[in-house]
Enzyme design. Structure first.
Site, mmCIF file in Angstrom:
data_model
loop_
_atom_site.group_PDB
_atom_site.id
_atom_site.type_symbol
_atom_site.label_atom_id
_atom_site.label_comp_id
_atom_site.label_asym_id
_atom_site.label_seq_id
_atom_site.Cartn_x
_atom_site.Cartn_y
_atom_site.Cartn_z
ATOM 1 C CG ASP A 23 -1.655 1.110 1.498
ATOM 2 O OD1 ASP A 23 -1.791 2.113 0.163
ATOM 3 O OD2 ASP A 23 -2.595 1.347 2.483
ATOM 4 C CE LYS A 87 -1.467 7.247 -3.094
ATOM 5 N NZ LYS A 87 -2.186 5.850 -2.168
ATOM 6 C CD GLU A 187 -5.307 3.693 -2.247
ATOM 7 O OE1 GLU A 187 -6.318 3.949 -1.685
ATOM 8 O OE2 GLU A 187 -4.045 3.968 -2.880
ATOM 9 C CG ASP A 211 -9.370 3.818 1.117
ATOM 10 O OD1 ASP A 211 -8.748 5.918 1.963
ATOM 11 O OD2 ASP A 211 -8.760 3.775 0.252
#
Ligand code: AMP
Length: 618
Positions: A23, A87, A187, A211
């Site tokens: 992850d 990211k 994800e 999420d």
């Protein structure tokens, strides 16, 4: 021959190298595996430490990189040398992030708004791919240290909202870190796997995965039928997460202490201290009613009630996304049977309550929300290793993909939320008589004009034989593989001329380029683009020379002496242009030759058509 490794910790033999699940998060990253003996998923951690590796990189003055907890302390001491939330920069141009540029306390280069962002630390420049590769390298080393075996294969997760170039960038970062990235998965898909949903073949269920991490928010509606996972729809916001919760706390404290945003931007150290304090406060308020602290002599406080009021609008934004995802999925909110919570920010009680109120049922939060994605990636890795044949994954493309057509319009070939892998083809034709090339520009986005969308790639289908306008049949095919990587093919069906491209040149990078990436400067990249343009122009010129030569060879009798001389001169001029480093000159000479040969092509075509008709009359 397979290598045999010995796990020193357990003494067991490992015949095959383990595939790990990673992850790669905005705030934290981690590695998980399916334990070869217990068959249970585990997030890897050293004794007495957390499985989470902060996604933070610190560069020392020699350019040496430290990643994780050790880098975190430098957020305050050396904000300009310490990179967080990298990211958020993946696959982005400066234009994409400029509204949020003040968020980054390090230097994000604003030079050419079209190209990918770079981060400057001291004298050196780093792309987001480089930065992510540092994090992945650290994860790889940690995993190897813990498992006592080389780790070279991985499944890496990305937010569902990542576009093709961001997925490609993640893959490239893995490669740069020495990892063979077997699969990039969404994800939310990973999270549902971690919950073991769909394990039994008979099970049929519709679920939602909510999420909320540090920097991104995704909501996905998944349909699980007979062990098959299908993503019905996704929605979300790549700029919404726990970092934003921290920011509203900082703003609350600024009001409390009388400081201003300018005071903060003039004092990066204070800015970082407040950032870390705000995060501490937020976590504290997940299980307490008040938080108090002292920073630089100022007493700062916040109550749970105040915090919940401040983040109310942010939570409401996520609920709006949930509503949109439900609408796109064409299922009723009542038919959602489970709601899976992912990401550290779902520990905030107000978030859980809002989500459970929206879906009208208690949320599912039994798996550690920080580890659930990595664990799901490990489950996928296990499937790829052939250890679990129960599953088959279907995914979807989050944004529409298409090409530019006349007048700068977007012609969508693959609409958003299409299931992948997928293949779609559509026929196009030429606008001009004798047109020998067709430019195929690939875009991604939801707007009608391509200028408002994101250009992914462009290439030229050259060498189309001279035909009147509307005659050539150019089939453009879009293929998306299971990783969400797009391949575009164009083929002129009458002649068989064909060209294809893997979509990445403008916003991603080709596999071959990855290795020399670290050395490439921004200017170098510009040179490369110019070189590619010249090569393309030459190819087009050469192909036109060939087709013209063939045409003359076959049809010389239909042309006058003057026409033959004129053509030969234009061909010679093009030949000469091909030896020079000037793509514009080549383009001009190609056009000139085309202009001369177009009328012959038409004439020959007319003769062919009328003789065919005569043939029919007989
Ligand atoms: P992730 O990207 O999933 O690692 O999520 C990290 C985010 O979760 C960060 O913004 C953290 O501050 C936040 N977070 C972690 N633990 C808690 C907690 N107990 N309460 C509220 N937020 C948390």
């Amino acid at each position: 021959m397979a290598k045999i490794g010995i796990n020193i910790a357990t003494g067991s033999l490992q015949k095959e190298e383990m595939i790990v699940g990673i992850d790669l998060g905005t705030t934290n990253s981690l590695v998980a595996i399916i334990h070869p003996e217990s068959k249970q998923p585990v997030a890897l951690k050293e004794h007495n430490s957390s499985s989470l590796v902060p996604s933070i990189i610190h560069f020392d003055k020699y350019g040496g990189a430290t990643v994780g907890e050790d880098a975190k302390q430098f957020l305050i001491k050396e904000p300009e040398n310490t990179i967080f939330s990298a990211k958020r920069l993946m696959g982005k141009s400066y234009n994409d992030i400029k509204e949020n540029a003040s968020f980054f306390t390090y230097k994000v280069i604003d030079d050419n708004t079209e190209s990918l962002v770079k981060v400057q630390v001291g004298e050196k420049f780093y792309s987001p791919i480089d930065l992510s590769s540092f994090i992945l390298k650290e994860l790889k080393h940690r995993a190897e240290h813990i498992l006592k075996t080389p780790v070279t294969k991985a499944v890496i997760t990305v937010p569902a909202y990542f576009n093709d170039s961001q997925r490609q960038a993640t893959r490239d970062a893995g490669k740069l870190a020495g990892l063979d990235v077997l699969r990039i998965i969404n994800e939310p898909t990973a999270a549902s796997l971690a919950y073991g949903l769909g394990l039994s073949r008979e099970e049929s269920k519709t679920i939602a995965v909510y999420d909320l991490g540090g920097g991104t928010f995704d909501i996905s509606i998944l349909q699980i039928t007979n062990g098959i996972f299908e993503v019905l729809s996704t929605n979300g916001d790549t700029y919404l997460g726990g970092d934003d919760f921290d920011r509203v706390i900082i703003q609350h404290w600024l009001r409390q202490s009388g400081l201003s945003e300018t005071d903060l931007s003039n004092n990066p150290e204070l800015s970082q201290t407040l950032r870390l304090k705000a995060e501490e406060a937020k976590k504290h308020l997940s299980s307490n009613e008040t938080f108090e602290a002292e920073v630089n002599g100022d007493r700062l406080s916040i109550t749970k009630v105040e915090f919940e009021a401040l983040i109310g609008p942010l939570i409401e934004r996520t609920v709006r996304s949930c509503r949109n995802a439900i609408a796109d999925s064409k299922v009723d909110v009542q038919s959602i049977e489970s709601v899976v919570m992912v990401g550290g920010s779902t520990r905030v009680p107000a978030v859980k309550k809002a989500v459970s109120d929206f879906f009208g049922k208690p949320v599912n939060d039994s798996v550690n929300p920080d580890e659930v994605v990595a664990i799901g990636a490990a489950v996928q890795a296990d499937i790829l290793a052939g250890n679990n044949k129960e599953f088959l994954l279907l995914d979807i493309t989050p944004l529409s993909l298409g090409i530019e057509t006349m007048g700068g319009l977007m012609d969508v070939l693959i609409p958003r939320n299409s299931k992948i892998p997928t293949k779609v083809g559509r026929q196009y034709t030429t606008q001009k008589d004798g047109q020998s090339g067709m430019r195929i520009s690939v875009f991604q986005g939801e707007r009608d004009l391509v200028n408002d969308n994101r250009k992914l790639a462009e290439f030229n289908l050259s060498g189309i034989p001279a035909m009147p306008a509307g005659f050539p049949k150019v089939e453009v095919a879009f293929l998306i593989n299971a990783d969400g990587i797009l391949v575009v093919k164009a083929k002129e069906l009458r002649s068989g001329v064909e060209q294809s491209i893997e979509v990445k040149p403008q916003y991603g990078i080709s596999d071959a380029d990855v290795e020399k990436m670290l050395l490439d400067s921004i200017t170098h990249a510009k040179d490369d683009i110019a070189k590619r343009a010249l090569v393309e122009a030459r190819t087009e010129g050469e192909q036109l020379l060939q087709t013209t030569e063939k045409f003359i060879g076959k049809n010389a009798t239909f042309l006058t002496r003057e026409e033959l001389i004129e053509t030969a001169q234009a061909m010679q001029a093009l030949q000469l242009a091909l030896t020079m480093e000037d793509k514009d000159l080549i383009h001009r000479k190609v056009e000139e030759l085309n202009d001369i040969s177009r009328p012959y092509a038409e004439r020959v075509m007319d003769i062919a058509v009328s003789s065919a008709m005569k043939g029919k009359q007989v």
